[in-house]
Design an enzyme around this catalytic site. Structure first.
Site, short mmCIF file in Angstrom:
data_model
loop_
_atom_site.label_atom_id
_atom_site.label_comp_id
_atom_site.label_asym_id
_atom_site.label_seq_id
_atom_site.Cartn_x
_atom_site.Cartn_y
_atom_site.Cartn_z
N CYS A 9 -81.01 127.84 105.45
CA CYS A 9 -82.08 127.41 106.60
C CYS A 9 -81.44 128.13 107.74
O CYS A 9 -80.84 129.20 107.71
CB CYS A 9 -81.77 125.96 106.72
SG CYS A 9 -80.42 125.19 107.18
N ASN A 12 -77.77 125.78 109.35
CA ASN A 12 -76.73 125.26 108.17
C ASN A 12 -76.37 123.85 108.69
O ASN A 12 -75.16 123.46 108.36
CB ASN A 12 -75.77 126.14 107.70
CG ASN A 12 -74.97 126.04 106.58
OD1 ASN A 12 -73.84 126.30 106.57
ND2 ASN A 12 -75.63 125.35 105.61
N CYS A 14 -78.73 121.14 109.23
CA CYS A 14 -79.78 119.94 108.73
C CYS A 14 -80.21 120.22 107.58
O CYS A 14 -80.05 119.56 106.73
CB CYS A 14 -80.86 120.00 109.67
SG CYS A 14 -80.36 119.56 111.68
N ARG A 15 -81.00 121.05 107.23
CA ARG A 15 -81.90 121.10 105.90
C ARG A 15 -81.01 121.64 104.80
O ARG A 15 -80.95 121.07 103.65
CB ARG A 15 -83.16 122.23 106.22
CG ARG A 15 -84.22 121.56 107.14
CD ARG A 15 -85.17 122.31 107.60
NE ARG A 15 -84.67 123.32 108.42
CZ ARG A 15 -85.26 124.70 108.64
NH1 ARG A 15 -86.48 124.69 108.25
NH2 ARG A 15 -84.62 125.49 109.47
N SER A 16 -80.32 122.69 105.04
CA SER A 16 -79.71 123.47 103.64
C SER A 16 -78.45 122.72 103.32
O SER A 16 -78.02 122.60 102.29
CB SER A 16 -79.19 125.17 103.92
OG SER A 16 -78.39 125.02 105.24
N ASP A 131 -88.19 122.01 109.94
CA ASP A 131 -86.88 121.89 110.66
C ASP A 131 -87.09 120.77 111.29
O ASP A 131 -87.72 120.38 112.42
CB ASP A 131 -86.84 123.17 111.63
CG ASP A 131 -85.73 123.46 112.38
OD1 ASP A 131 -84.82 122.18 112.05
OD2 ASP A 131 -85.34 124.31 112.81
P1 4NP Z 1 -81.46 123.52 110.43
O1 4NP Z 1 -81.97 122.91 111.72
O2 4NP Z 1 -82.03 124.88 110.18
O3 4NP Z 1 -82.11 122.90 109.44
O4 4NP Z 1 -79.95 123.58 110.32
C1 4NP Z 1 -81.70 123.61 112.83
C2 4NP Z 1 -80.26 123.46 113.46
C3 4NP Z 1 -79.91 123.97 114.52
C4 4NP Z 1 -81.02 124.85 115.29
C5 4NP Z 1 -81.96 124.97 114.94
C6 4NP Z 1 -82.45 124.60 113.47
N1 4NP Z 1 -80.54 125.47 116.59
O5 4NP Z 1 -81.36 126.03 116.96
O6 4NP Z 1 -79.51 125.46 117.25
#
Ligand code: 4NP
Length: 164
Positions: A9, A12, A14-16, A131
């Site tokens: 994702c 790294n 939340c989703r992945s 997201d």
């Molecule tokens: P992820 O979510 O891609 O599912 O881990 C996010 C975590 C942090 C950010 C964006 C998405 N960020 O912009 O910091």
């Protein structure tokens, strides 16, 4: 020979990591841990070394998944030599991965939700894991619903492909 799966994702956190923990627990439940290796990474570098977001940790724990040992890392070109399946959470992740994918990559790079079994989970939405980072807490439950279902689909696909 083992099959190696990488979930990707943006951050790294939340989703992945959720996909990593859910898919790995399915693999362990089926006693396939010697045959299928699992990891996750982000296309971005903001959270290197950080554990999963506390909302992701709590939502996963509530369904019996322990993500607490996972730490964020960034995707590297070498991952394309290591992994057989690189599963992108959304189309932005997929575009970023395609852009860095070397011509020699012989694995499968795709949207993870390509493996969704219960299409009613998606409705008219694209095959993306949305997201949840900036949204309300519900987003994390939806991520888990999507990830649990696609994990079963991906595992079935790998077992069939490798005649396991
Ligand atoms: P992820 O979510 O891609 O599912 O881990 C996010 C975590 C942090 C950010 C964006 C998405 N960020 O912009 O910091």
């Amino acid at each position: 020979m083992s099959v190696k799966v990488l979930f990707v994702c943006l951050g790294n956190i939340c989703r992945s990591p959720t996909a990593h923990g859910v898919f790995e627990s399915l693999v362990n439940e089926r006693g396939l841990q010697e045959l299928i290796a699992v990891d996750s990474a982000g296309t971005g570098d903001w959270h290197l070394g950080a554990g999963p977001d506390k909302r992701a940790l709590a939502a996963a724990k509530n369904r019996g998944y322990d993500l607490s040992a996972l730490r964020a890392r960034q995707v590297i070109v070498n991952d394309f030599d290591t992994y057989d399946f690189i599963m992108a959470m959304d189309n932005n992740n997929l575009d970023d991965l395609r852009a860095m994918s070397p011509a020699r990559f012989s694995g499968e790079l795709a949207l993870f939700l390509h493996y969704t079994l219960d299409l009613s989970l998606l409705g008219d939405a694209p095959k993306e894991v949305p997201d949840p980072y900036y949204g309300s807490g519900d987003g994390f439950e939806h991520v888990l619903d999507l990830v649990e279902d696609a994990s079963k689909g991906l595992l079935e696909h790998i077992l069939k492909q490798h005649r396991l």
